[in-house]
Design an enzyme around this catalytic site. Structure first.
Site, short mmCIF file in Angstrom:
data_model
loop_
_atom_site.label_atom_id
_atom_site.label_comp_id
_atom_site.label_asym_id
_atom_site.label_seq_id
_atom_site.Cartn_x
_atom_site.Cartn_y
_atom_site.Cartn_z
N ASP A 196 37.52 4.05 6.14
CA ASP A 196 38.22 2.78 6.28
C ASP A 196 39.35 3.01 7.29
O ASP A 196 39.66 4.16 7.63
CB ASP A 196 38.78 2.37 4.91
CG ASP A 196 39.52 1.05 4.96
OD1 ASP A 196 39.12 0.18 5.74
OD2 ASP A 196 40.52 0.92 4.24
N ASP A 206 42.73 0.73 7.64
CA ASP A 206 44.08 0.44 7.16
C ASP A 206 44.43 1.26 5.93
O ASP A 206 43.69 1.26 4.94
CB ASP A 206 44.20 -1.05 6.84
CG ASP A 206 44.02 -1.91 8.06
OD1 ASP A 206 44.85 -1.83 8.97
OD2 ASP A 206 43.01 -2.66 8.12
#
Length: 613
Positions: free
Chosen positions: A144, A146
């Protein structure tokens, strides 16, 4: 009479000295009874015949005393009335009480020795395992962006807080005084539940029991919690309806803002309603768990005014402005404008990816962020570490997917499309393979599995959202292996290391509480007096929690009990750590082993303190 074993020849005092010796404390922190017996046997064999004779006489006397105690205990009849047995205390452990009847608990020694687990380098660079996992079997490493690859700073949380409160004032008509509110990170913690009906922030355990609760900036006491939740438990069927869970680090500024606004209104005698404008219950769950909770409508006093808002609608407003500033680009634009202030960059990330590629590992990026923001963030993180092998940040990845819409990605997903350099979607036939260097948008797990020809266990996905990245991938039968990023671990571990003695001290207090019942059976009708000890345990537990967070304690436990967040971390993530780059400390064929926690009967059976001698 049967011969007396060498073990019993030594007096109780001498045996106790051996039992408490650090030499015989095992990795579980308990006395190794077998080792003690071998040591006594060795000492016995080294004795002369004259010394043995002396000890045999002592042992015979001890046996007579013991048999007499057993006989008296079996023949004693007590009244059925349960009373407090005043002769049971802890004088032998910590000395006599002072003139005021207080005990000096500081005299407790740290008897327990806790196991030191294997780790690579500094404890803060550790990766912790909940399940056994062999990195050599991982073909694809997915990330991922963020709060995973992109580590946001504390200033970023303040930015989110500021932008949200400004929107509430300028777009939702909230009082201008709210602009003066300052961000208080201690009010927020991952894993909290908001009761939208009464405006309480709740920290619960895995069974739904409330460990801690706040209202505004006020920490609720036990009797205040029971006023709203008589059984101190919430109905887990209402999670996602009446109870909102904050599963991501993005939730901390949101929690802080909500709590401060509640405090703002109520500190000015402006009462927030738990019912909507029409007087009907906001919660549409009056038939399920309401019988466990307070239902009466409390009318405002003469000094109070209605704030013309409910706790539920306040949540909707705060949630809405926080959501919109993420998706409309305003937060992202300001982040990119001062990216060095809001994003932490580490050269270890490029080094980690380079080592993975050298060992034929595939790397993919799977993020909910859009193409433009992803481009800016990843260029900042990797653009300064370009070489002949990597002409662009994209070259570090085999697959790049933006706008993934997790957790939808793990279910039905959406159409997978290519994105050109200007961020425009390209119309094309259904892809037959992923192209390196190309940015995609959308997609689904099933398509990813088909194009990569991977089994779930051959993929390790790394994310920070316990629900969207970790739990949902497991519940949707994706079966990817998972690494959970818990950035709070750095602070948590620092607190643990600084307060280890305090924790040992608390554990010894609990040990003394258990010991006060030693030797008692169902025939006993007199309760040991441990009132002051109980009070001290409560006091020390509160002090321990305050070391982590004055409102909620440690992220993983409160009041000595594991939190719901801790349970989810253990159950659903294979491994967890504070940052992605901690992988750099482990060989890519490393086997993570889980140190399985013994359940109570196993502790008793194998080397426990209460094991029969």
């Amino acid at each position: 009479m049967e011969p007396i074993s060498p073990f019993h020849i030594f007096t109780r005092e001498q045996r106790n000295i051996l039992f408490e010796s650090q030499e015989f404390i095992n990795q579980e922190g308990h006395t190794d009874t077998g080792a003690v017996q071998l040591e006594i046997k060795k000492k016995w064999e080294e004795m002369s015949e004259e010394e043995k004779k002396i000890y045999e006489e002592k042992a015979e006397k001890e046996r007579e005393i013991y048999m007499k105690e057993v006989e008296e205990k079996n023949s004693t009849t007590e009244e059925n009335k349960l009373t407090v047995r005043k002769d049971v205390d802890i004088d032998n452990e910590i000395g006599k009480p002072d003139e005021e009847g207080k005990y000096d608990f500081t005299k407790i020694s740290n008897k327990k020795k806790f196991p030191r687990l294997h780790h690579q380098g500094d404890i803060r660079s550790r990766i912790f395992a909940n399940k056994v996992m062999n990195l050599d079997k991982i073909k694809y490493f997915g990330f991922d962006m963020d709060y995973t690859l992109c580590e946001y700073t504390d200033e970023y949380e303040e930015l989110c807080f500021r932008m949200a409160k400004e929107r509430l004032v300028h777009e939702r008509g909230y009082p201008k005084e709210i602009l003066q509110l300052s961000y208080k990170p201690e009010l927020g913690q991952r894993g909290l539940f908001l009761d939208k009906k009464f405006g309480h922030m709740l920290k619960i355990d895995n069974f739904g029991y409330i460990l801690a609760a706040t209202h505004g900036m006020h920490k609720l006491k036990k009797h205040e919690i029971r006023k709203f939740y008589p059984q101190k438990i919430i109905n887990d069927d209402l999670i996602g309806k009446r109870y909102h869970t904050f599963t991501s680090p993005f939730g901390k500024p949101e929690i802080s803002l909500y709590s401060l606004i509640v405090h703002y209104f109520e500190s000015r005698k402006m009462r927030i309603a738990s019912h909507d404008d029409f007087g009907a219950l906001i919660a549409q769950d009056s038939s399920s768990d309401d019988e466990e909770e307070v239902e009466e409508v409390i009318e405002p006093s003469a000094e109070e005014n209605e704030a013309n808002i409910s706790y539920w609608s306040l949540f909707d407003d705060v949630r809405d402005v926080c959501h919109k500033m993420h998706i409309d680009g305003t937060l992202k634009s300001e982040t990119v404008e001062e990216i060095e202030k809001y994003v932490h960059r580490s050269e270890d990330l490029a080094l980690l990816f380079d080592r993975m590629r050298d060992q034929n590992k595939k790397i993919f990026l799977l993020t909910n962020s859009g193409h433009g923001y992803t481009e800016s963030i990843m260029e900042y993180l990797l653009g300064s570490y370009l070489t002949d092998k990597y002409a662009s940040w994209r070259d570090y990845f085999d697959i790049i997917i933006t706008n993934a819409a997790k957790p939808k990605f793990f279910q039905q997903g959406s159409i997978l499309r290519e994105v050109d350099n200007q961020g425009r979607l390209k119309w094309s036939a259904k892809p037959k393979e992923f192209k390196r260097g190309v940015v995609y948008t959308g997609g689904s797990f099933s398509l990813f599995r088909t194009l990569t020809k991977t089994m779930g266990s051959e993929v390790l996905y790394v994310g920070d959202n316990i629900w969207g990245d970790i739990i949902f991938s497991r519940k949707s039968k994706c079966y990817w292996r998972t690494m959970f990023i818990v950035r709070e671990l750095d602070v948590e571990q620092n607190k643990w290391n600084a307060n280890q003695q305090k924790y040992n001290y608390l554990e010894n207090l609990k040990y003394l509480r258990t010991k006060s019942f030693s030797g008692m059976t169902s025939s006993d009708k007199v309760m040991p007096n441990y009132k002051e000890l109980k009070k001290k345990i409560s006091q020390c537990t509160q002090e321990w929690d305050n070391e982590f967070n004055p409102y909620y304690g440690s992220l993983f436990r409160t009041n000595g009990k594991q939190s719901h967040f801790a349970h989810q971390t253990q159950r659903y993530s294979d491994i967890y750590t504070s940052r992605v780059t901690n992988l750099i400390n482990y060989p890519l064929f490393y086997v993570f082993g889980s140190f399985g926690k013994r359940i109570p009967h196993e502790l008793e059976q194998y080397g426990g303190e209460n094991q029969k001698k």
